[in-house]
Design a protein around this motif. Sequence first.
Motif, PDB file in Angstrom:
ATOM      1  N   THR A  47       0.863  -1.130  -0.037  1.00 55.71           N
ATOM      2  CA  THR A  47       0.018  -0.007  -0.062  1.00 55.71           C
ATOM      3  C   THR A  47       0.780   1.260  -0.095  1.00 55.71           C
ATOM      4  N   ALA A  48       1.792   1.268   0.979  1.00 57.88           N
ATOM      5  CA  ALA A  48       2.717   2.296   0.873  1.00 57.88           C
ATOM      6  C   ALA A  48       3.482   2.576  -0.496  1.00 57.88           C
ATOM      7  N   ALA A  49       3.869   1.788  -1.077  1.00 53.90           N
ATOM      8  CA  ALA A  49       4.646   1.832  -2.305  1.00 53.90           C
ATOM      9  C   ALA A  49       3.432   2.321  -3.520  1.00 53.90           C
ATOM     10  N   ALA A  50       2.305   2.044  -3.258  1.00 53.18           N
ATOM     11  CA  ALA A  50       1.453   2.553  -4.293  1.00 53.18           C
ATOM     12  C   ALA A  50       0.993   3.917  -3.986  1.00 53.18           C
ATOM     13  N   SER A  51       0.962   4.356  -2.880  1.00 50.51           N
ATOM     14  CA  SER A  51       0.452   5.539  -2.512  1.00 50.51           C
ATOM     15  C   SER A  51       1.582   6.596  -2.516  1.00 50.51           C
ATOM     16  N   THR A  52       2.793   6.032  -2.714  1.00 50.94           N
ATOM     17  CA  THR A  52       3.734   7.153  -2.825  1.00 50.94           C
ATOM     18  C   THR A  52       4.535   6.980  -4.218  1.00 50.94           C
ATOM     19  N   ALA A  53       4.096   6.568  -5.289  1.00 51.25           N
ATOM     20  CA  ALA A  53       4.767   5.989  -6.519  1.00 51.25           C
ATOM     21  C   ALA A  53       5.080   7.337  -7.174  1.00 51.25           C
ATOM     22  N   PRO A  54       4.668   8.567  -7.152  1.00 52.00           N
ATOM     23  CA  PRO A  54       5.234   9.930  -7.723  1.00 52.00           C
ATOM     24  C   PRO A  54       6.322  10.212  -6.929  1.00 52.00           C
ATOM     25  N   ASP A  55       6.609   9.785  -5.485  1.00 58.34           N
ATOM     26  CA  ASP A  55       7.691  10.253  -4.784  1.00 58.34           C
ATOM     27  C   ASP A  55       8.575   9.474  -3.949  1.00 58.34           C
ATOM     28  N   ARG A  56       8.733   8.279  -4.805  1.00 58.56           N
ATOM     29  CA  ARG A  56       9.511   7.268  -4.392  1.00 58.56           C
ATOM     30  C   ARG A  56      10.976   7.362  -4.017  1.00 58.56           C
ATOM     31  N   HIS A  57      11.392   8.512  -4.400  1.00 54.16           N
ATOM     32  CA  HIS A  57      12.959   8.951  -4.292  1.00 54.16           C
ATOM     33  C   HIS A  57      12.997  10.101  -3.189  1.00 54.16           C
ATOM     34  N   GLY A  58      11.790  10.594  -2.551  1.00 53.84           N
ATOM     35  CA  GLY A  58      12.087  11.687  -1.568  1.00 53.84           C
ATOM     36  C   GLY A  58      12.275  11.191  -0.264  1.00 53.84           C
ATOM     37  N   ASP A  59      12.245  11.999   0.494  1.00 56.94           N
ATOM     38  CA  ASP A  59      12.870  11.630   2.027  1.00 56.94           C
ATOM     39  C   ASP A  59      11.722  11.002   2.683  1.00 56.94           C
ATOM     40  N   LEU A  60      11.929  10.469   3.891  1.00 51.33           N
ATOM     41  CA  LEU A  60      10.943   9.988   4.608  1.00 51.33           C
ATOM     42  C   LEU A  60      11.051  10.624   6.085  1.00 51.33           C
ATOM     43  N   VAL A  71       3.656   4.520  15.187  1.00 51.21           N
ATOM     44  CA  VAL A  71       4.600   5.550  14.308  1.00 51.21           C
ATOM     45  C   VAL A  71       4.019   5.747  13.250  1.00 51.21           C
ATOM     46  N   HIS A  72       4.127   6.900  12.582  1.00 51.48           N
ATOM     47  CA  HIS A  72       3.715   7.398  11.300  1.00 51.48           C
ATOM     48  C   HIS A  72       4.570   7.882  10.406  1.00 51.48           C
ATOM     49  N   ALA A  73       4.423   7.349   9.088  1.00 50.70           N
ATOM     50  CA  ALA A  73       5.339   7.957   8.073  1.00 50.70           C
ATOM     51  C   ALA A  73       4.877   8.999   7.285  1.00 50.70           C
ATOM     52  N   VAL A  74       5.507   9.926   6.518  1.00 47.47           N
ATOM     53  CA  VAL A  74       5.279  10.944   5.600  1.00 47.47           C
ATOM     54  C   VAL A  74       6.499  10.926   4.533  1.00 47.47           C
ATOM     55  N   ARG A  75       5.934  11.022   3.469  1.00 47.09           N
ATOM     56  CA  ARG A  75       6.866  11.164   2.206  1.00 47.09           C
ATOM     57  C   ARG A  75       7.073  12.669   2.001  1.00 47.09           C
ATOM     58  N   PHE A  76       8.566  13.016   1.923  1.00 45.95           N
ATOM     59  CA  PHE A  76       8.649  14.663   1.862  1.00 45.95           C
ATOM     60  C   PHE A  76       9.275  14.809   0.682  1.00 45.95           C
ATOM     61  N   ALA A 125      11.848   2.385  -0.244  1.00 47.55           N
ATOM     62  CA  ALA A 125      10.952   2.581  -1.499  1.00 47.55           C
ATOM     63  C   ALA A 125       9.503   2.866  -1.081  1.00 47.55           C
ATOM     64  N   SER A 126       9.130   2.312  -0.133  1.00 44.26           N
ATOM     65  CA  SER A 126       7.683   2.289   0.412  1.00 44.26           C
ATOM     66  C   SER A 126       7.350   2.979   1.713  1.00 44.26           C
ATOM     67  N   GLY A 127       8.569   3.165   2.540  1.00 50.33           N
ATOM     68  CA  GLY A 127       8.547   3.742   3.701  1.00 50.33           C
ATOM     69  C   GLY A 127       7.960   2.570   4.917  1.00 50.33           C
ATOM     70  N   ALA A 128       7.671   1.433   4.684  1.00 51.71           N
ATOM     71  CA  ALA A 128       7.153   0.485   5.572  1.00 51.71           C
ATOM     72  C   ALA A 128       8.437  -0.017   6.556  1.00 51.71           C
ATOM     73  N   LEU A 129       7.909  -0.411   7.845  1.00 51.04           N
ATOM     74  CA  LEU A 129       8.981  -0.636   8.892  1.00 51.04           C
ATOM     75  C   LEU A 129       8.862  -2.216   9.077  1.00 51.04           C
ATOM     76  N   SER A 130      10.034  -2.721   9.351  1.00 54.16           N
ATOM     77  CA  SER A 130       9.928  -4.188   9.908  1.00 54.16           C
ATOM     78  C   SER A 130      10.662  -4.203  11.063  1.00 54.16           C
ATOM     79  N   ARG A 131      10.293  -4.890  12.189  1.00 53.17           N
ATOM     80  CA  ARG A 131      10.786  -4.885  13.363  1.00 53.17           C
ATOM     81  C   ARG A 131      12.012  -5.660  13.376  1.00 53.17           C
ATOM     82  N   THR A 132      13.186  -5.393  13.894  1.00 53.68           N
ATOM     83  CA  THR A 132      14.449  -6.259  13.771  1.00 53.68           C
ATOM     84  C   THR A 132      14.918  -6.334  15.407  1.00 53.68           C
TER      85      THR A 132
END
Length: 419
Positions: A47-60, A71-76, A125-132
Amino acid sequence: MNELPRTSPSAGRGVGSPPSGRPSRRAVLAAATASAATALPLLSAATAAASTAPDRHGDLLYIGTWGQNQVHAVRFDPVHGTMASLGAVAEVSSNWVAAHPDRPVLYVAGGEQGGLVRTFRIDDASGALSRTGEIATEAVPGGSGGLSYIGLNADADTLLVADFATGCAATVPAGRDGGLGAVASSVQDTGSGPNPRQDGPHTHHVVIDPSRRFALVADFGADRVFVRDHDRASHRLSARTPAGRGSWVTAPGSGPRRLVFHPGGRTVYLLNELTADIQILGWDARTGVLTPRGLVTTNAPDHTGATSGAELAISRDGRHVYTSNRGDNTLVVFSADPGTGLLTEAQRLPCGGVTPWSFSLHPGGRWLFVANEASSTVDLFRVDPGSGRLTDTGTSVAVPHPDCVAVRASRGAAGPTRL
């Protein structure tokens, strides 16, 4: 740590309808341990990848939320100054968040007992997080309020932890991949203050001085800045000797909250929460001793009501100091004298919302993100690199009760501006 009478969101331009009263620390802790089944759905990587396709190379931007277990994420986009919300990307208590300067790693400090710090891998690419991973920084869980700050040192090999609940400053080694090892040290603060919230030591911030030999610990409850010895090789902090040279005593009831070093290395700025003022302190890197130089208020001349200084930062060139005032709902910019480090107010402006809990400067130095907690918005300001002055862009994103913003800059961005 952060209890302040909540102002009506209608005073700002925020989105959403937060409750009329700030949750107590006990209520926040209860929420932090509640079942994740009641929280909002997470944003999946697809979902994140699809919603941010125009800005995939911006900051997070990764945003902690006070008492919301998210925790929320924003593409900047730093070129056009646009922000696009990616929604919730982790269901976890998030008193504070910090991003590794080089690796795709996010650190999240919790509000639960135990002093929990969790690590997440960032999908750029998507902004998604995976706990490590997850570590507990308290040997014996105790107190309430959780952690008030985490951040990496300049070498990015040590995570500095301020434990408001127990009044301890801790250090944790960070590997080349950003992963955390076992707790290297935990040093107990002592003392109390006259304010009812100062019933004992409450560590609020930890920074390493430019020489790497000392750590400064702002303790809200003790009305002190403790100076600790720092061993760079072992990542350890230890109490100073001889006795009597290990702390700077602030005015009773001031509530030390944030510290920043001037890039020149001879000046320290201390923001006090309860008195909403900034102390200018001289720093001797040979002896680890602080001396007074000056004091400026962040309150407006006609200020009335609650007083609460919140955040503090300095520009990379050391010419401008920024702070937020939760009592006035303002941002204040100071010019720093290059010789003395003394401050002169240069600008005072509305924060764009209500209760500017925190803010972060973008690594490029031209943007500032304000976490307006009570109005549930993150608001974007433009920074003039010459004058240091701020301009409200009118751009904001809705985030439930944001308390801090961490920037994951895209490849090629300038280095971090926070000290």
